[in-house]
Design a protein around this motif. Structure first.
Motif, PDB file in Angstrom:
ATOM      1  N   PRO A  37       0.800  -1.223   0.000  1.00  0.00           N
ATOM      2  CA  PRO A  37       0.000   0.000   0.000  1.00  0.00           C
ATOM      3  C   PRO A  37       0.838   1.281   0.000  1.00  0.00           C
ATOM      4  O   PRO A  37       0.429   2.296  -0.571  1.00  0.00           O
ATOM      5  CB  PRO A  37      -0.834  -0.103   1.284  1.00  0.00           C
ATOM      6  CG  PRO A  37      -0.877  -1.541   1.607  1.00  0.00           C
ATOM      7  CD  PRO A  37       0.419  -2.100   1.115  1.00  0.00           C
ATOM      8  N   VAL A  38       2.012   1.236   0.608  1.00  0.00           N
ATOM      9  CA  VAL A  38       2.895   2.405   0.578  1.00  0.00           C
ATOM     10  C   VAL A  38       3.378   2.644  -0.851  1.00  0.00           C
ATOM     11  O   VAL A  38       3.443   3.785  -1.314  1.00  0.00           O
ATOM     12  CB  VAL A  38       4.086   2.218   1.551  1.00  0.00           C
ATOM     13  CG1 VAL A  38       5.041   3.391   1.469  1.00  0.00           C
ATOM     14  CG2 VAL A  38       3.597   2.031   2.967  1.00  0.00           C
ATOM     15  N   ASN A  41       0.591   4.158  -2.747  1.00  0.00           N
ATOM     16  CA  ASN A  41       0.443   5.547  -2.337  1.00  0.00           C
ATOM     17  C   ASN A  41       1.502   6.416  -3.019  1.00  0.00           C
ATOM     18  O   ASN A  41       1.209   7.524  -3.472  1.00  0.00           O
ATOM     19  CB  ASN A  41       0.560   5.645  -0.812  1.00  0.00           C
ATOM     20  CG  ASN A  41      -0.152   6.834  -0.254  1.00  0.00           C
ATOM     21  OD1 ASN A  41      -0.151   7.897  -0.840  1.00  0.00           O
ATOM     22  ND2 ASN A  41      -0.754   6.656   0.899  1.00  0.00           N
ATOM     23  N   LEU A  71      -0.756  12.266   3.052  1.00  0.00           N
ATOM     24  CA  LEU A  71      -1.224  10.886   2.900  1.00  0.00           C
ATOM     25  C   LEU A  71      -0.056   9.915   2.765  1.00  0.00           C
ATOM     26  O   LEU A  71      -0.075   8.818   3.339  1.00  0.00           O
ATOM     27  CB  LEU A  71      -2.150  10.760   1.693  1.00  0.00           C
ATOM     28  CG  LEU A  71      -3.568  11.280   1.854  1.00  0.00           C
ATOM     29  CD1 LEU A  71      -4.277  11.269   0.509  1.00  0.00           C
ATOM     30  CD2 LEU A  71      -4.324  10.446   2.858  1.00  0.00           C
ATOM     31  N   SER A  75       0.884   6.989   5.416  1.00  0.00           N
ATOM     32  CA  SER A  75       0.996   5.611   4.961  1.00  0.00           C
ATOM     33  C   SER A  75       2.299   4.977   5.436  1.00  0.00           C
ATOM     34  O   SER A  75       2.316   3.813   5.861  1.00  0.00           O
ATOM     35  CB  SER A  75       0.883   5.561   3.436  1.00  0.00           C
ATOM     36  OG  SER A  75       0.934   4.245   2.977  1.00  0.00           O
ATOM     37  N   TRP A  79       2.664   1.866   8.034  1.00  0.00           N
ATOM     38  CA  TRP A  79       3.466   0.694   7.661  1.00  0.00           C
ATOM     39  C   TRP A  79       4.498   0.377   8.751  1.00  0.00           C
ATOM     40  O   TRP A  79       4.691  -0.786   9.109  1.00  0.00           O
ATOM     41  CB  TRP A  79       4.150   0.945   6.320  1.00  0.00           C
ATOM     42  CG  TRP A  79       5.137  -0.106   5.947  1.00  0.00           C
ATOM     43  CD1 TRP A  79       4.874  -1.392   5.578  1.00  0.00           C
ATOM     44  CD2 TRP A  79       6.557   0.024   5.939  1.00  0.00           C
ATOM     45  NE1 TRP A  79       6.042  -2.061   5.328  1.00  0.00           N
ATOM     46  CE2 TRP A  79       7.084  -1.216   5.532  1.00  0.00           C
ATOM     47  CE3 TRP A  79       7.432   1.063   6.210  1.00  0.00           C
ATOM     48  CZ2 TRP A  79       8.447  -1.429   5.412  1.00  0.00           C
ATOM     49  CZ3 TRP A  79       8.791   0.842   6.082  1.00  0.00           C
ATOM     50  CH2 TRP A  79       9.282  -0.396   5.691  1.00  0.00           C
ATOM     51  N   ASN A 108      -4.073   1.290   5.943  1.00  0.00           N
ATOM     52  CA  ASN A 108      -3.093   1.628   4.917  1.00  0.00           C
ATOM     53  C   ASN A 108      -3.663   1.437   3.511  1.00  0.00           C
ATOM     54  O   ASN A 108      -3.387   2.220   2.606  1.00  0.00           O
ATOM     55  CB  ASN A 108      -1.830   0.798   5.110  1.00  0.00           C
ATOM     56  CG  ASN A 108      -0.587   1.583   4.780  1.00  0.00           C
ATOM     57  OD1 ASN A 108      -0.648   2.718   4.342  1.00  0.00           O
ATOM     58  ND2 ASN A 108       0.545   0.961   5.004  1.00  0.00           N
ATOM     59  N   LEU A 111      -5.840   4.416   2.923  1.00  0.00           N
ATOM     60  CA  LEU A 111      -5.039   5.592   2.586  1.00  0.00           C
ATOM     61  C   LEU A 111      -4.568   5.547   1.134  1.00  0.00           C
ATOM     62  O   LEU A 111      -4.546   6.565   0.443  1.00  0.00           O
ATOM     63  CB  LEU A 111      -3.835   5.705   3.526  1.00  0.00           C
ATOM     64  CG  LEU A 111      -4.118   6.130   4.957  1.00  0.00           C
ATOM     65  CD1 LEU A 111      -2.856   6.017   5.801  1.00  0.00           C
ATOM     66  CD2 LEU A 111      -4.654   7.542   5.001  1.00  0.00           C
ATOM     67  N   ALA A 112      -4.201   4.352   0.668  1.00  0.00           N
ATOM     68  CA  ALA A 112      -3.770   4.202  -0.722  1.00  0.00           C
ATOM     69  C   ALA A 112      -4.932   4.487  -1.676  1.00  0.00           C
ATOM     70  O   ALA A 112      -4.754   5.143  -2.708  1.00  0.00           O
ATOM     71  CB  ALA A 112      -3.211   2.809  -0.963  1.00  0.00           C
TER      72      ALA A 112
END
Length: 127
Positions: A37-38, A41, A71, A75, A79, A108, A111-112
Protein backbone atom coordinates in the motif's frame (compact mmCIF):
# COMPACT_ATOMS: atom_id res chain seq x y z
CA UNK A 1 -6.71 5.53 -19.68
CA UNK A 2 -4.12 7.30 -17.54
CA UNK A 3 -5.36 5.57 -14.41
CA UNK A 4 -5.21 2.17 -16.12
CA UNK A 5 -1.62 2.72 -17.23
CA UNK A 6 -0.74 3.90 -13.69
CA UNK A 7 -2.17 0.66 -12.25
CA UNK A 8 -0.29 -1.43 -14.81
CA UNK A 9 2.91 0.40 -13.89
CA UNK A 10 2.35 -0.25 -10.19
CA UNK A 11 1.66 -3.94 -10.81
CA UNK A 12 4.79 -4.32 -12.96
CA UNK A 13 6.93 -2.51 -10.38
CA UNK A 14 5.61 -4.72 -7.59
CA UNK A 15 6.22 -7.89 -9.61
CA UNK A 16 9.76 -6.81 -10.40
CA UNK A 17 10.33 -5.91 -6.77
CA UNK A 18 9.13 -9.31 -5.56
CA UNK A 19 10.86 -11.56 -8.06
CA UNK A 20 14.07 -9.81 -9.14
CA UNK A 21 15.39 -8.93 -5.72
CA UNK A 22 16.88 -11.46 -3.36
CA UNK A 23 14.16 -13.49 -1.65
CA UNK A 24 13.34 -12.32 1.86
CA UNK A 25 12.55 -14.54 4.78
CA UNK A 26 10.70 -14.08 8.03
CA UNK A 27 9.80 -10.57 9.10
CA UNK A 28 11.44 -8.99 6.04
CA UNK A 29 9.15 -11.00 3.75
CA UNK A 30 6.01 -9.89 5.60
CA UNK A 31 7.25 -6.31 5.78
CA UNK A 32 7.66 -6.38 2.01
CA UNK A 33 4.09 -7.54 1.57
CA UNK A 34 2.82 -4.87 3.95
CA UNK A 35 4.79 -2.31 1.96
CA UNK A 36 2.52 -2.69 -1.10
CA UNK A 37 0.00 0.00 0.00
CA UNK A 38 2.90 2.40 0.58
CA UNK A 39 4.13 1.70 -2.95
CA UNK A 40 0.63 2.31 -4.33
CA UNK A 41 0.44 5.55 -2.34
CA UNK A 42 3.78 6.65 -3.78
CA UNK A 43 2.62 5.82 -7.30
CA UNK A 44 -0.57 7.81 -6.68
CA UNK A 45 1.53 10.75 -5.52
CA UNK A 46 3.62 10.55 -8.71
CA UNK A 47 0.40 10.27 -10.73
CA UNK A 48 -0.87 13.44 -9.04
CA UNK A 49 2.32 15.34 -9.73
CA UNK A 50 2.36 14.10 -13.33
CA UNK A 51 -1.27 15.04 -13.83
CA UNK A 52 -0.51 18.66 -12.92
CA UNK A 53 1.10 19.08 -16.32
CA UNK A 54 -2.18 18.17 -18.04
CA UNK A 55 -4.62 20.22 -15.98
CA UNK A 56 -5.01 23.90 -15.26
CA UNK A 57 -3.36 24.85 -11.99
CA UNK A 58 -5.70 26.81 -9.75
CA UNK A 59 -5.87 27.93 -6.11
CA UNK A 60 -6.68 24.45 -4.81
CA UNK A 61 -3.66 22.73 -6.37
CA UNK A 62 -1.06 23.52 -3.64
CA UNK A 63 -3.29 22.28 -0.76
CA UNK A 64 -4.10 19.12 -2.73
CA UNK A 65 -0.41 18.41 -3.32
CA UNK A 66 0.27 19.05 0.37
CA UNK A 67 -2.56 16.65 1.25
CA UNK A 68 -1.04 14.00 -1.01
CA UNK A 69 2.30 14.41 0.79
CA UNK A 70 0.53 14.05 4.14
CA UNK A 71 -1.22 10.89 2.90
CA UNK A 72 2.13 9.45 1.84
CA UNK A 73 3.71 10.25 5.22
CA UNK A 74 0.73 8.75 7.08
CA UNK A 75 1.00 5.61 4.96
CA UNK A 76 4.67 5.21 5.86
CA UNK A 77 3.91 5.72 9.56
CA UNK A 78 1.13 3.11 9.47
CA UNK A 79 3.47 0.69 7.66
CA UNK A 80 6.12 1.19 10.35
CA UNK A 81 3.53 0.54 13.06
CA UNK A 82 2.43 -2.60 11.20
CA UNK A 83 6.00 -3.87 11.08
CA UNK A 84 6.35 -3.28 14.81
CA UNK A 85 3.59 -5.84 15.50
CA UNK A 86 5.82 -8.63 14.14
CA UNK A 87 9.06 -10.17 15.32
CA UNK A 88 11.46 -12.92 14.27
CA UNK A 89 11.81 -15.83 16.67
CA UNK A 90 13.96 -18.78 15.70
CA UNK A 91 13.55 -18.08 11.98
CA UNK A 92 9.77 -17.84 12.30
CA UNK A 93 7.54 -14.80 12.31
CA UNK A 94 5.60 -14.10 15.48
CA UNK A 95 2.58 -11.78 15.25
CA UNK A 96 2.13 -10.04 18.59
CA UNK A 97 -1.18 -8.38 17.69
CA UNK A 98 -2.75 -10.04 14.63
CA UNK A 99 -5.98 -8.03 14.84
CA UNK A 100 -4.00 -4.82 15.19
CA UNK A 101 -1.96 -5.80 12.15
CA UNK A 102 -5.15 -6.48 10.20
CA UNK A 103 -6.60 -3.11 11.24
CA UNK A 104 -3.42 -1.19 10.36
CA UNK A 105 -3.24 -2.94 6.99
CA UNK A 106 -6.86 -2.01 6.26
CA UNK A 107 -6.11 1.60 7.22
CA UNK A 108 -3.09 1.63 4.92
CA UNK A 109 -5.12 0.19 2.03
CA UNK A 110 -7.73 2.90 2.65
CA UNK A 111 -5.04 5.59 2.59
CA UNK A 112 -3.77 4.20 -0.72
CA UNK A 113 -7.30 4.29 -2.17
CA UNK A 114 -7.80 7.88 -1.05
CA UNK A 115 -4.42 8.83 -2.53
CA UNK A 116 -5.51 7.40 -5.89
CA UNK A 117 -8.78 9.34 -5.84
CA UNK A 118 -7.28 12.71 -4.83
CA UNK A 119 -5.69 13.60 -8.20
CA UNK A 120 -8.77 12.47 -10.09
CA UNK A 121 -11.32 14.26 -7.89
CA UNK A 122 -9.61 17.51 -6.92
CA UNK A 123 -6.99 18.07 -9.59
CA UNK A 124 -9.27 17.01 -12.42
CA UNK A 125 -6.87 14.44 -13.85
CA UNK A 126 -8.36 12.32 -16.59
CA UNK A 127 -8.89 8.75 -15.39
Amino acid sequence: MTLVTAFIGVILALLLKRFLLLPDRGKALWSGYLEVPVDVNLAAFMFGIGSMTHVAINDTTPPVILGMVVLLILSIIVWKLSCNTMSDRDSEVYFAHPLGLLFLTAVNIGLAGIAILVPVQWLGAQA
